[in-house]
Design a protein around this motif. Structure first.
Motif, PDB file in Angstrom:
ATOM      1  N   SER A  27      29.926  46.302  26.900  1.00  0.00           N
ATOM      2  CA  SER A  27      29.046  47.025  27.822  1.00  0.00           C
ATOM      3  C   SER A  27      29.715  47.180  29.181  1.00  0.00           C
ATOM      4  N   ILE A  28      29.358  48.242  29.877  1.00  0.00           N
ATOM      5  CA  ILE A  28      29.874  48.456  31.228  1.00  0.00           C
ATOM      6  C   ILE A  28      28.829  47.981  32.228  1.00  0.00           C
ATOM      7  N   LYS A  29      29.226  47.094  33.113  1.00  0.00           N
ATOM      8  CA  LYS A  29      28.324  46.533  34.118  1.00  0.00           C
ATOM      9  C   LYS A  29      28.958  46.664  35.497  1.00  0.00           C
ATOM     10  N   GLN A  30      28.126  46.550  36.521  1.00  0.00           N
ATOM     11  CA  GLN A  30      28.635  46.537  37.881  1.00  0.00           C
ATOM     12  C   GLN A  30      28.201  45.260  38.587  1.00  0.00           C
ATOM     13  N   TYR A  31      29.085  44.752  39.435  1.00  0.00           N
ATOM     14  CA  TYR A  31      28.822  43.531  40.200  1.00  0.00           C
ATOM     15  C   TYR A  31      29.012  43.831  41.684  1.00  0.00           C
ATOM     16  N   ARG A  32      28.072  43.391  42.495  1.00  0.00           N
ATOM     17  CA  ARG A  32      28.218  43.542  43.947  1.00  0.00           C
ATOM     18  C   ARG A  32      29.227  42.519  44.455  1.00  0.00           C
ATOM     19  N   MET A  33      30.188  42.982  45.217  1.00  0.00           N
ATOM     20  CA  MET A  33      31.228  42.075  45.694  1.00  0.00           C
ATOM     21  C   MET A  33      30.699  41.040  46.677  1.00  0.00           C
ATOM     22  N   ASP A  34      29.621  41.380  47.392  1.00  0.00           N
ATOM     23  CA  ASP A  34      29.070  40.418  48.342  1.00  0.00           C
ATOM     24  C   ASP A  34      28.286  39.307  47.656  1.00  0.00           C
ATOM     25  N   LYS A  35      28.162  39.374  46.312  1.00  0.00           N
ATOM     26  CA  LYS A  35      27.505  38.312  45.558  1.00  0.00           C
ATOM     27  C   LYS A  35      28.490  37.502  44.713  1.00  0.00           C
ATOM     28  N   ILE A  36      29.767  37.893  44.758  1.00  0.00           N
ATOM     29  CA  ILE A  36      30.801  37.134  44.052  1.00  0.00           C
ATOM     30  C   ILE A  36      31.206  35.931  44.902  1.00  0.00           C
ATOM     31  N   GLU A  37      31.103  34.739  44.344  1.00  0.00           N
ATOM     32  CA  GLU A  37      31.402  33.512  45.087  1.00  0.00           C
ATOM     33  C   GLU A  37      32.844  33.042  44.889  1.00  0.00           C
ATOM     34  N   ASP A  38      33.463  33.433  43.765  1.00  0.00           N
ATOM     35  CA  ASP A  38      34.833  32.982  43.494  1.00  0.00           C
ATOM     36  C   ASP A  38      35.449  33.891  42.424  1.00  0.00           C
ATOM     37  N   ILE A  39      36.773  34.093  42.502  1.00  0.00           N
ATOM     38  CA  ILE A  39      37.494  34.896  41.513  1.00  0.00           C
ATOM     39  C   ILE A  39      38.736  34.132  41.078  1.00  0.00           C
ATOM     40  N   THR A  40      38.908  33.966  39.777  1.00  0.00           N
ATOM     41  CA  THR A  40      40.112  33.338  39.231  1.00  0.00           C
ATOM     42  C   THR A  40      40.800  34.330  38.297  1.00  0.00           C
ATOM     43  N   LEU A  41      42.073  34.611  38.548  1.00  0.00           N
ATOM     44  CA  LEU A  41      42.830  35.520  37.696  1.00  0.00           C
ATOM     45  C   LEU A  41      43.197  34.830  36.389  1.00  0.00           C
ATOM     46  N   THR A  42      43.307  35.596  35.325  1.00  0.00           N
ATOM     47  CA  THR A  42      43.727  35.060  34.031  1.00  0.00           C
ATOM     48  C   THR A  42      44.936  35.848  33.535  1.00  0.00           C
ATOM     49  N   ASP A  43      45.566  35.348  32.475  1.00  0.00           N
ATOM     50  CA  ASP A  43      46.686  36.052  31.847  1.00  0.00           C
ATOM     51  C   ASP A  43      46.214  36.945  30.701  1.00  0.00           C
ATOM     52  N   GLU A  44      44.902  36.937  30.440  1.00  0.00           N
ATOM     53  CA  GLU A  44      44.354  37.723  29.335  1.00  0.00           C
ATOM     54  C   GLU A  44      44.284  39.204  29.712  1.00  0.00           C
ATOM     55  N   THR A  45      44.757  40.060  28.815  1.00  0.00           N
ATOM     56  CA  THR A  45      44.733  41.496  29.071  1.00  0.00           C
ATOM     57  C   THR A  45      43.638  42.166  28.239  1.00  0.00           C
ATOM     58  N   PHE A  46      43.271  43.381  28.630  1.00  0.00           N
ATOM     59  CA  PHE A  46      42.273  44.150  27.891  1.00  0.00           C
ATOM     60  C   PHE A  46      42.702  45.615  27.851  1.00  0.00           C
ATOM     61  N   GLY A  47      42.156  46.334  26.903  1.00  0.00           N
ATOM     62  CA  GLY A  47      42.471  47.753  26.792  1.00  0.00           C
ATOM     63  C   GLY A  47      41.759  48.542  27.874  1.00  0.00           C
ATOM     64  N   PRO A  48      42.486  49.242  28.725  1.00  0.00           N
ATOM     65  CA  PRO A  48      41.849  49.975  29.831  1.00  0.00           C
ATOM     66  C   PRO A  48      40.959  51.103  29.334  1.00  0.00           C
ATOM     67  N   ILE A  49      39.901  51.406  30.085  1.00  0.00           N
ATOM     68  CA  ILE A  49      39.016  52.518  29.766  1.00  0.00           C
ATOM     69  C   ILE A  49      39.673  53.798  30.268  1.00  0.00           C
ATOM     70  N   PRO A  50      39.750  54.839  29.451  1.00  0.00           N
ATOM     71  CA  PRO A  50      40.331  56.104  29.913  1.00  0.00           C
ATOM     72  C   PRO A  50      39.658  56.591  31.187  1.00  0.00           C
ATOM     73  N   LYS A  51      40.449  57.136  32.096  1.00  0.00           N
ATOM     74  CA  LYS A  51      39.938  57.567  33.394  1.00  0.00           C
ATOM     75  C   LYS A  51      38.784  58.553  33.251  1.00  0.00           C
ATOM     76  N   GLU A  52      38.887  59.463  32.286  1.00  0.00           N
ATOM     77  CA  GLU A  52      37.835  60.466  32.129  1.00  0.00           C
ATOM     78  C   GLU A  52      36.506  59.836  31.716  1.00  0.00           C
ATOM     79  N   LYS A  53      36.557  58.706  30.998  1.00  0.00           N
ATOM     80  CA  LYS A  53      35.337  58.010  30.609  1.00  0.00           C
ATOM     81  C   LYS A  53      34.655  57.385  31.825  1.00  0.00           C
TER      82      LYS A  53
END
Length: 287
Positions: free
Chosen positions: A162-188
């Motif tokens: 599913s596609i969701k949106q998150y407000r950045m002012d409600k994000i308390e912490d971000i940790t990067l991972t090495d896991e990759t994902f298939g990008p969504i085509p720009k037109e989508k």
């Protein structure tokens, strides 16, 4: 070919890297490896940053360090510049200032980390304070775009199909991972935003036709509310406002907030929704 946009973007990312890892010793060679450039390029980047008034130095004992914290105005300008280099969406000063006021240095760190995930199709783990009093931890997101809506920066992410949106002012912490994902085509992604009135994203389409009084016409005419809008002036000074949106609930709230002088002509579903909402608001003032 020399790319000034890539250079400035890299310099801002170097600054964020130094802030984020201020307890560690980071060398020139570490940064050269991280950004896949020569060490002399990093040295020139640090020199450029100092020329902008940013007190960042490389010392033998401590490595590359930001010697003085950035003030809010500097952070706001850096983020606006980074946004301009990274995104096609318009940069809104108020959204950026609110983010800086809440998070200070983390505003830049979060913006850069999320854009890194987008550029490299990498997943991230966030802690999210959705309700204001309860933080949900270990949410895995696959960021695909950062955008601005309703005075807040948001990140659009793919989560469990599913596609969701998150407000950045409600994000308390971000940790990067090495896991990759298939990008969504720009037109989508563009399709999701095509008929978005404010911030709700979906593939639904509703044709809306409104009538504005002459008083409101002066305020509506100069503005681009949504890309597909069509405005027609009529002889009595009123205007017809036609638009396709993906959510009647969102535009319903906007119409009710206009008050007198804004009338729904179609669809009937929206007309009834506005009347019910207005009745509910009036009900607050009945004895």
């Amino acid at each position: 070919m020399f790319d000034i946009r890539s250079k400035i973007k890299r310099q801002i990312e170097i600054l964020s890297f130094c802030i984020s890892n201020k307890e560690e010793k980071i060398s020139i060679s570490d940064l050269a490896f991280e950004f896949d450039v020569d060490e002399i390029t990093i040295k020139r980047d640090l020199q450029d940053l100092r020329s902008y008034g940013i007190d960042v130095h490389s010392k033998k004992k401590t490595g590359v360090k930001l010697c003085c914290d950035l003030n809010d105005d500097m952070l706001k300008n850096i983020i606006l510049q980074f946004v301009g280099l990274s995104y096609t969406d318009a940069s809104i000063d108020r959204s950026t200032m609110l983010l800086v006021s809440k998070y200070n240095n983390n505003a830049l760190i979060y913006m850069v980390k999320l854009q890194y995930c987008i550029d490299n199709s990498k997943s991230a783990i966030i802690s999210y304070n959705k309700l204001g009093n309860e933080v949900t931890k270990n949410i895995k997101i696959n960021p695909v775009r950062i955008f601005q809506s309703e005075n807040t920066w948001r990140v659009l992410s793919l989560n469990g199909g599913s596609i969701k949106q998150y407000r950045m002012d409600k994000i308390e912490d971000i940790t990067l991972t090495d896991e990759t994902f298939g990008p969504i085509p720009k037109e989508k992604v563009e399709e999701l935003f095509e008929n978005s009135w404010k911030s709700f994203l979906s593939k639904n389409k509703y044709k809306v036709k409104l009538e504005f009084s002459e008083e409101w016409a002066e305020r509506i005419l100069p503005r681009m509310w949504i890309a597909n809008q069509k405005i027609t002036q009529v002889p009595d000074g009123k205007i017809l406002f036609e638009v396709t949106v993906n959510s009647l609930n969102e535009i319903n709230s906007w119409i009710v907030s206009r008050g007198r002088g804004c009338k729904v002509l179609e669809p009937q579903e929206l007309k009834e929704m506005v009347m019910n909402t207005a009745a509910d608001v009036l009900g607050n003032y009945k004895n």
